[in-house]
Enzyme design. Sequence first.
Site, mmCIF file in Angstrom:
data_model
loop_
_atom_site.group_PDB
_atom_site.id
_atom_site.type_symbol
_atom_site.label_atom_id
_atom_site.label_comp_id
_atom_site.label_asym_id
_atom_site.label_seq_id
_atom_site.Cartn_x
_atom_site.Cartn_y
_atom_site.Cartn_z
ATOM 1 N N LEU A 33 0.815 -1.213 0.000
ATOM 2 C CA LEU A 33 0.000 0.000 0.000
ATOM 3 C C LEU A 33 0.851 1.267 0.000
ATOM 4 C CD1 LEU A 33 -2.668 -1.155 2.619
ATOM 5 C CD2 LEU A 33 -2.713 -1.413 0.132
ATOM 6 N N HIS A 37 -3.481 4.262 -2.262
ATOM 7 C CA HIS A 37 -4.466 3.396 -1.609
ATOM 8 C C HIS A 37 -5.106 4.122 -0.419
ATOM 9 C CE1 HIS A 37 -1.696 0.223 -3.353
ATOM 10 N NE2 HIS A 37 -2.854 -0.125 -3.846
ATOM 11 N N GLY A 150 -8.681 3.039 -8.131
ATOM 12 C CA GLY A 150 -7.897 4.190 -8.573
ATOM 13 C C GLY A 150 -8.024 4.390 -10.081
ATOM 14 N N LYS A 152 -5.815 5.374 -11.944
ATOM 15 C CA LYS A 152 -4.575 5.024 -12.648
ATOM 16 C C LYS A 152 -4.789 3.791 -13.531
ATOM 17 C CE LYS A 152 -0.809 3.217 -10.808
ATOM 18 N NZ LYS A 152 -0.483 2.113 -11.741
ATOM 19 N N SER A 188 2.486 3.923 -7.476
ATOM 20 C CA SER A 188 2.215 2.540 -7.861
ATOM 21 C C SER A 188 3.048 1.623 -6.973
ATOM 22 C CB SER A 188 2.635 2.331 -9.321
ATOM 23 O OG SER A 188 2.789 0.943 -9.604
ATOM 24 N N ARG A 190 4.502 -0.847 -7.884
ATOM 25 C CA ARG A 190 5.662 -1.316 -8.650
ATOM 26 C C ARG A 190 6.807 -0.293 -8.667
ATOM 27 N NH1 ARG A 190 1.354 -3.796 -11.471
ATOM 28 N NH2 ARG A 190 1.696 -6.030 -11.823
#
Length: 282
Positions: A33, A37, A150, A152, A188, A190
Amino acid sequence: MEIVHTISAFKQLLKPLKKEKLKIALVPTMGALHKGHLSLIEIAKDSADIVVCSIFVNPTQFTDPKDLERYPRPLEHDIKMLTDAGCNMVFMPTVKEMYPTFPVPEDWHLDLGPAEFLLEGEFRKGHYQGVTQIVKKLFDVVEPDIAFFGQKDFQQVLMIRNMVKHFQMPLEIVSCPIIREDDGLAMSSRNIHLSPSDRENSLVLNKALQFVSDNFEKLDLEELLAKAKTMINNTPGVELDYFTIADSESLLPVDDKKAHNSVVLVAAKVGQTRLIDNMILN
Ligand code: PAF
């Protein structure tokens, strides 16, 4: 904050809440998170009595086994963040709990419309079947009145809306604004895989989207796309998958700037990490 691992335990806790007719919000996540988030949790708190967050790294939506393996899972950190954020319940099942026959795949195929096969669907074949499969299961367990995602993952929200329409599920889907780092990079899970030079290079994605947004009225579509793509292609270590100005429902490229509901979307590999981002234009 209640932490629940099984469907039956969750259903037990849900019963009295449903009886009291409390409004339940779900924020589905795969953990790792970040502030993006947390912004979903904040919005959810404002619109429901009980906020449930699910943490489940869903194997059926990963098209690259290496991506699944290296997906970050900082569980203790996630739990602390959710406790501090005032989340009421966390649903954190095992893979076997959600997919009893795993690794034998369940029979699941849904017609999500032609947009399933565009953009992310082209680069990650079957990805949205996996996403909608798990989100349907989570909705069946949690029975939320409202669920937050989200923006995104723009195409994901569209696919989930299509799934909800298909099953005529009685809940509201809310798309929440992208949360960015101070320098513009979309948050993100990632991003932690980005090396310092990847991190620097990744900024071109937001810059290219912003360029399109700032010049949307001034330049024609071809020029906007050509200039934005050149910015990205001239950045070392960044390999563009797509950059498109699309209709926000069909995801097909727009050919007329006057058309409403356009969105500019990008996906690129930065070093070893694949990033996506977008901006709504009108
Ligand atoms: O956006 C995500 O984190 C995931 O795709 C979701 C919606 C939690 C489904 O696994």
